[in-house]
Design an enzyme around this catalytic site. Sequence first.
Site, PDB file in Angstrom:
ATOM      1  N   HIS A   1      47.829   6.785 111.777  1.00  0.00           N
ATOM      2  CA  HIS A   1      47.259   6.921 110.429  1.00  0.00           C
ATOM      3  C   HIS A   1      45.733   7.020 110.491  1.00  0.00           C
ATOM      4  O   HIS A   1      45.091   6.356 111.298  1.00  0.00           O
ATOM      5  CB  HIS A   1      47.615   5.710 109.586  1.00  0.00           C
ATOM      6  CG  HIS A   1      49.011   5.687 109.073  1.00  0.00           C
ATOM      7  ND1 HIS A   1      50.110   5.497 109.880  1.00  0.00           N
ATOM      8  CD2 HIS A   1      49.498   5.834 107.810  1.00  0.00           C
ATOM      9  CE1 HIS A   1      51.210   5.509 109.143  1.00  0.00           C
ATOM     10  NE2 HIS A   1      50.868   5.721 107.890  1.00  0.00           N
TER      11      HIS A   1
ATOM     12  N   ASN B   1      46.313   3.342 119.361  1.00  0.00           N
ATOM     13  CA  ASN B   1      46.803   3.160 117.997  1.00  0.00           C
ATOM     14  C   ASN B   1      47.210   1.719 117.729  1.00  0.00           C
ATOM     15  O   ASN B   1      46.926   1.166 116.667  1.00  0.00           O
ATOM     16  CB  ASN B   1      48.002   4.086 117.770  1.00  0.00           C
ATOM     17  CG  ASN B   1      48.575   3.969 116.371  1.00  0.00           C
ATOM     18  OD1 ASN B   1      47.854   3.876 115.396  1.00  0.00           O
ATOM     19  ND2 ASN B   1      49.895   3.956 116.278  1.00  0.00           N
TER      20      ASN B   1
END
Length: 348
Positions: free
Chosen positions: A196, A227
Amino acid sequence: MRFNPRPSSKNYHRRGFRLRGNTLVLLFVFFLIGLFLHYGGRTQPVVAFWNDFRQIIGLGRSKSESREDNPYKAPEPGQSERGGASSTESEASDTKGNAPSPSAGSPKIVRFDFEKQVDFMLPVSKSGNEIIRHEGYTLSYRDEYKDAEWVAYPLLDYETTGDADRKYEQFKPDPEVAIGTALPSDYTRSGYDRGHLAPAGDFKFSQRMMKETFFMSNITPQTPDFNRGIWKELEEQVRAWAIRDNGLYVITGAVLKPGLPTIGKTTEVSVPEKFYKVILYCNKPDIRMIGFLLDNKGATSSLKQFVVPVDQIEQLTGIDFFPKIPDDLERKLESKGRSEMVDEWFSN
């Protein structure tokens, strides 16, 4: 004299239905094709098949699958992250203004005049990009990379808490992008997470807005160590600052340039080598800005080591951040060195 009947020379056939060998082979082939179609798009098809088999025979899911130690586990196309039902609305507010404002009981926030301008926080880029406006955030989408060069939104303190849960959501193409986005399956078995830019955790106050963060326009290839490690740590730090300061402006993006490696089965998605965040706090007369620049790989260093002048990010990306701040003030904010920004942001 008794004679035994002579065996008949005719072929003997058993009564009832009997499948020939080649028919069994065809059925087995069709069974394998069905398994491939059903599980082929999963990140871990063997694990998914084994867990489904365990559920069928009543053993439940395996411990490794039921663990919740990875909130960034990628939901597969057509399946919510942990088999969740359809999304339900949080009872929290579903409105998001153009500028941070204090929640009930918080110290009063005094806005600068330049904050009141339309699209104050949106960066300016020289690229021929497509600006996509969602309820929770705005982004600049680069079709040649199938990535967003920036995602911008105000983050208020109360928006970091609520009933919204990412387990109800799944990744999906962004219907607002006319030229089309990458597909969730482009990341399958690529070795990269669906990372994201605007994190789901920044929209816990509204299930509807959290759902928007799973549009593929907001997703970019990130290494798992990055991440789930230093990038997650930075997202949590920004939320902590938003709570402390009653609101921030956040701009996040990938550093895009020609020649990047790509992944994807249907579309070619560029894999960025670096990511950045630019964060602005305003409460007149106080104002401060900080920039982060990180390589797309795991790291164990302190977040302070990734603080860089915002000028450096602008030179690297060709993007002008917060262009509606008066020039003299903008130059002062964007040229600050690491030690000064660390003292301003990490000291409290």
